[in-house]
Design an enzyme around this catalytic site. Structure first.
Site, PDB file in Angstrom:
ATOM      1  N   ASP A 364     112.309  27.741  76.256  1.00  0.00           N
ATOM      2  CA  ASP A 364     112.327  28.345  74.922  1.00  0.00           C
ATOM      3  C   ASP A 364     112.100  29.853  75.019  1.00  0.00           C
ATOM      4  OD1 ASP A 364     111.443  28.623  71.890  1.00  0.00           O
ATOM      5  OD2 ASP A 364     112.163  26.566  72.102  1.00  0.00           O
ATOM      6  N   LYS A 474     119.655  26.321  72.634  1.00  0.00           N
ATOM      7  CA  LYS A 474     118.976  26.263  71.331  1.00  0.00           C
ATOM      8  C   LYS A 474     119.187  27.621  70.671  1.00  0.00           C
ATOM      9  CE  LYS A 474     114.316  25.712  69.342  1.00  0.00           C
ATOM     10  NZ  LYS A 474     112.903  25.511  69.714  1.00  0.00           N
ATOM     11  N   TRP A 475     119.881  27.619  69.545  1.00  0.00           N
ATOM     12  CA  TRP A 475     120.286  28.859  68.851  1.00  0.00           C
ATOM     13  C   TRP A 475     119.351  29.052  67.664  1.00  0.00           C
ATOM     14  CZ3 TRP A 475     125.353  31.479  69.402  1.00  0.00           C
ATOM     15  CH2 TRP A 475     125.577  32.461  68.438  1.00  0.00           C
ATOM     16  N   ASP A 476     118.410  29.968  67.821  1.00  0.00           N
ATOM     17  CA  ASP A 476     117.355  30.141  66.820  1.00  0.00           C
ATOM     18  C   ASP A 476     117.690  31.292  65.875  1.00  0.00           C
ATOM     19  OD1 ASP A 476     114.944  29.672  65.593  1.00  0.00           O
ATOM     20  OD2 ASP A 476     113.707  30.041  67.364  1.00  0.00           O
ATOM     21  N   CYS A 524     118.769  26.132  64.980  1.00  0.00           N
ATOM     22  CA  CYS A 524     117.363  26.160  64.606  1.00  0.00           C
ATOM     23  C   CYS A 524     117.162  27.412  63.766  1.00  0.00           C
ATOM     24  CB  CYS A 524     116.535  26.238  65.900  1.00  0.00           C
ATOM     25  SG  CYS A 524     114.779  26.537  65.649  1.00  0.00           S
ATOM     26  N   ASP A 546     109.627  23.153  62.459  1.00  0.00           N
ATOM     27  CA  ASP A 546     108.607  23.559  63.432  1.00  0.00           C
ATOM     28  C   ASP A 546     107.363  22.704  63.290  1.00  0.00           C
ATOM     29  OD1 ASP A 546     109.992  25.484  64.725  1.00  0.00           O
ATOM     30  OD2 ASP A 546     109.001  27.196  63.792  1.00  0.00           O
TER      31      ASP A 546
HETATM   32  C1  DGJ Z   1     111.088  29.179  66.065  1.00  0.00           C
HETATM   33  C2  DGJ Z   1     111.527  27.828  66.550  1.00  0.00           C
HETATM   34  O1  DGJ Z   1     111.654  26.946  65.497  1.00  0.00           O
HETATM   35  C3  DGJ Z   1     110.544  27.331  67.587  1.00  0.00           C
HETATM   36  O2  DGJ Z   1     110.886  26.036  67.997  1.00  0.00           O
HETATM   37  C4  DGJ Z   1     110.551  28.273  68.741  1.00  0.00           C
HETATM   38  O3  DGJ Z   1     111.796  28.268  69.357  1.00  0.00           O
HETATM   39  C5  DGJ Z   1     110.203  29.677  68.259  1.00  0.00           C
HETATM   40  N1  DGJ Z   1     111.032  30.094  67.174  1.00  0.00           N
HETATM   41  C6  DGJ Z   1     110.322  30.686  69.381  1.00  0.00           C
HETATM   42  O4  DGJ Z   1     110.130  31.951  68.958  1.00  0.00           O
END
Ligand code: DGJ
Length: 727
Positions: A364, A474-476, A524, A546
């Site tokens: 992550d 994982k694309w946040d 995400c 989260d």
């Molecule tokens: C927000 C995400 O929802 C979390 O799972 C994690 O990836 C954090 N950002 C990392 O900054």
């Protein structure tokens, strides 16, 4: 099937169980009916055109033909209809009146793609029929094409709209709904979602009242605050029966749903891009494509509606290599290490995960630039060699050697002011000249409406994805837009920025997912802050919240399941006390809640006791057995945690030969009431065996008589029944 009755000028859209009927009258498109299927529509309930007070009419001979009272399908503004219009335009002379009249239609099999936008699709033309209805405004040259698609296998109608300027002067679009229709009464409850970070998709059901209800996002993302979805439910409709009408927008940006009950007790329902701070300049010969709205009718209550959305979105919205594959069980290091990660620690967690049977390790936030906290480095997508001395290539190789696939976190849409990227390109952010930026989580939003920004992101991400052996991304996205403006757009196009951003995001995701078809992408936005159908088109799963607390997750996953399938819902077991709410629940409870979605872990496995490690191993092995059932089965909600102390649901395989039921008891109740678990969706004539103890029951027995839920002291219990047909 789509039937056009040229005598009555009626258009009848028919799915297996629903009908949707429109009529062309005086050039206007009227909405006559939407609901349970009518095999032969012969003209019942024609629209009564009685003269009414304060009802303007254009034709002196037809006092009763007033747009203010007719049930309309895609209404405009300015010639008698005082309800909220589906679209609004402004002409070069400053006026805002338009008048669209039907000019023809074409019916064809299949479904066309929407250029640059996510949408449901077909694989063969035989899967759907579509109709394009052409509307023209003689004065301005504005042409509007309303497209409706009916699916062979789903009780769903996809709608979209395209605007074309065939005149010789620019037209400004001020409002563009994707769908609007006038239901001919108001006897509905409105179901919507609301929430916030860590508390997404709470359900709210209210009777409709005179006036308007607006559900919207103005944040630049579909948002955790509201969902681009609503349902109108008949008063007697519940989870299992009654008429429900769903409206879902395939879009990830600012949206507005508006439900208006007017003077004669009819209901106008619309959904589309939020007109607030939106406008779009349409030059002569230019066109504008609206996002798609997916309308679902069910006479099997909310559950029936959900199952249609689940099947449609899982199989004909989500795409790619992973669409029909079971998804890997992952371990994510975020809650295990936060930013304090190093190769040794990650490898230790991965080794433990491998022993438990976990399949994918996800690295992550914190692996790049100088990112030791959330104050820096977004945009600098270069590995931090201090933390990862062998680089991503070295780490991914070591993870693969351990026996796990390797996944990586990015937050591509953002930039930290403290980053090389921002220092080199301060104008690459959304901003308004002369005004300070507002920060959120210490970061700024990159201007994805710009092609140069997208090029940079494509280049830097694809370099990393090609260099190391990466199987998952994982694309946040962790903040909303402020100071919405783009340095490259002229003043008369600044209000296009937020929508152009979303179009740019879609283009970038399309390019990347196309270039890396074997990578599994998960979206995400601080959890479920952008859990919408638009994102699912590019990325077939989303981190649901989260908040990983098992009790909170009952509500979050229950609410999310109203539209989105379990396969799309990332759900992880995390440590206790839970990091978001401080609650302690058993590993069994956490496991069962997470197994109700797309399963994974998010904790430091090396810190678990031997007993807990053994439990994790058993959970992983068990999930592998039930995974196809959860991810491809039909889902039934059985007990609502928003209205009771408990939650329950079950998954049934499409052939009904296998099912699993989950019951969650939240607070222990000393009055020892015997609770009963009733399966749904089984074949009443099958005989099923409980896989845990060999007990045998018939399908109708399991659904009607049910199973006793054990009575056990203490809070936060879970009970599972995994059953298979006795052959
Ligand atoms: C927000 C995400 O929802 C979390 O799972 C994690 O990836 C954090 N950002 C990392 O900054």
């Amino acid at each position: 099937m789509i039937i056009y009755d040229s005598k009555k000028r009626c258009i009848h859209l028919q799915t297996k169980h629903s009908s949707y009927v429109m009529q062309v009258d005086n050039g206007y498109l009227l909405h006559l009916y939407w609901g349970k299927r009518i095999n032969h529509y012969l003209g019942s309930r024609p629209v009564i055109k009685a003269p009414r007070s304060f009802a303007p009419y254009a034709d002196p001979k037809h006092r009763g033909f007033s747009l203010s009272t007719l049930p309309l399908e895609y209404p405009g503004y300015g010639n008698g209809d005082y309800r909220h219009p589906a679209y609004a335009v402004q002409l070069e002379n400053g006026t805002t009146v338009s008048d669209l009249r039907y000019s023809g239609h074409i019916i064809y099999s299949g479904k066309r793609k929407l250029r640059g936008l996510p949408a449901t699709y077909v694989e063969k033309n035989a899967e759907a029929d579509s109709i394009d209805l052409m509307l023209e405004d003689q004065v301005t040259g504005l042409s509007v094409i309303l497209t409706y698609t009916v699916f062979r296998d789903f009780d769903a109608i996809a709608r979209t709209v395209r605007f074309e300027n065939k005149g010789n002067r620019a037209i400004r679009l001020l409002k563009v709904s994707s769908a609007s229709l006038d239901l001919r009464d108001n006897q509905f409850d409105l179901l919507t979602f609301y929430g916030t970070h860590n508390d997404e998709r709470n359900m709210d059901r209210q009777p409709l009242a005179p006036g308007s209800r607006v559900i919207e996002s103005t944040r630049g993302a579909s948002s955790p605050q509201h969902d681009p979805f609503f349902a109108l439910m008949r008063k007697n409709a519940d989870e299992n029966q009654g008429d429900v009408f769903g409206f879902s927008l395939v879009y990830s940006g600012n949206f507005r749903s508006q439900i208006e009950v007017e003077q004669y007790h009819t209901t106008r329902a619309s959904i589309g891009i939020n007109p607030f701070t939106f406008s779009w300049k349409l030059n002569p010969e230019a066109s504008f494509q609206a996002p798609e709205a997916v309308l679902v009718y069910s006479d099997q209550g909310l559950g029936g509606m959900s199952r249609t959305y689940h099947q449609l979105y899982r199989s004909r919205l989500a795409r790619g290599t992973y669409r029909d594959r079971v998804r890997p069980i992952l371990i994510n290091n975020w809650e295990a290490t936060y930013f304090k990660l190093n190769e040794e620690k990650l490898l230790a967690i991965a080794a433990e995960a491998q022993k438990a049977g976990i399949e994918l390790f996800v690295l992550d936030d914190g692996w790049f630039g100088r990112r030791d906290n959330d104050k820096s480095s977004l945009g600098d997508w270069f590995v931090n060699k201090r933390k990862l001395p062998h680089g991503l290539k070295g780490l991914s190789k070591r993870i693969h050697d351990i026996g796990l696939a390797f996944g990586l976190w990015f937050e591509p849409e953002m930039v930290s002011p403290d980053s090389d990227l921002y220092r080199a390109h301060p104008d690459w952010t959304l901003h308004v000249p002369g005004r300070p930026h507002s920060l959120s989580r210490h970061q700024l939003v990159l201007d994805l409406s710009r092609a140069d920004v997208r090029r940079y992101l494509y280049q830097s991400l694809s370099t990393i994805l090609s260099d190391a052996d990466i199987n998952y991304v994982k694309w946040d996205m962790n903040r909303h837009m402020t100071e919405v403006g783009s340095a490259l757009l002229p003043p008369d196009r600044q209000q296009e920025t937020a929508h152009r951003y979303i179009l740019g995001l879609y283009e970038l995701m399309e390019r990347l997912t196309h270039a890396f078809p074997n990578i599994l992408f998960e979206s995400c936005s601080s959890g479920g802050g952008r859990f919408d159908p638009g994102m699912l088109f590019y990325m077939p799963q989303t981190w649901t919240s989260d908040n990983t607390d098992a009790v909170c997750r009952l509500n979050i996953q229950y609410g999310t399941s109203v539209v989105y399938p379990a396969i799309a819902m990332g759900a992880h077991v995390s440590a206790v006390p839970n990091h978001q709410v401080g609650r302690v629940t058993s590993l069994a409870m956490r496991g069962a809640v997470a197994m109700s979605g797309n399963f994974g872990y998010e904790l430091d496995l090396t810190k678990l006791s031997d007993e807990d490690k053994a439990t994790v191993k058993k959970q992983v092995a068990f999930y592998k057995k039930i995974r196809p059932l959860i991810q491809f089965g039909n889902f039934y909600r059985l007990c609502n945690p928003f209205t009771s102390n408990d939650a329950a649901w079950c998954f049934v395989s499409p052939d009904q030969k296998e099912a699993i039921g989950f019951y969650f008891s939240v607070w222990f109740n000393p009055n020892l009431v015997q609770k009963v678990f009733h399966f749904q969706g089984l074949n009443p004539d099958f005989v099923y065996e409980n896989c845990a103890n060999g007990d045998v029951f018939s399908g109708d027995e399991l659904m009607n008589s049910g199973l006793n839920v054990p009575i056990e002291k203490g809070d936060f219990h879970r009970y599972l029944w995994w059953i298979k047909k006795v052959e």
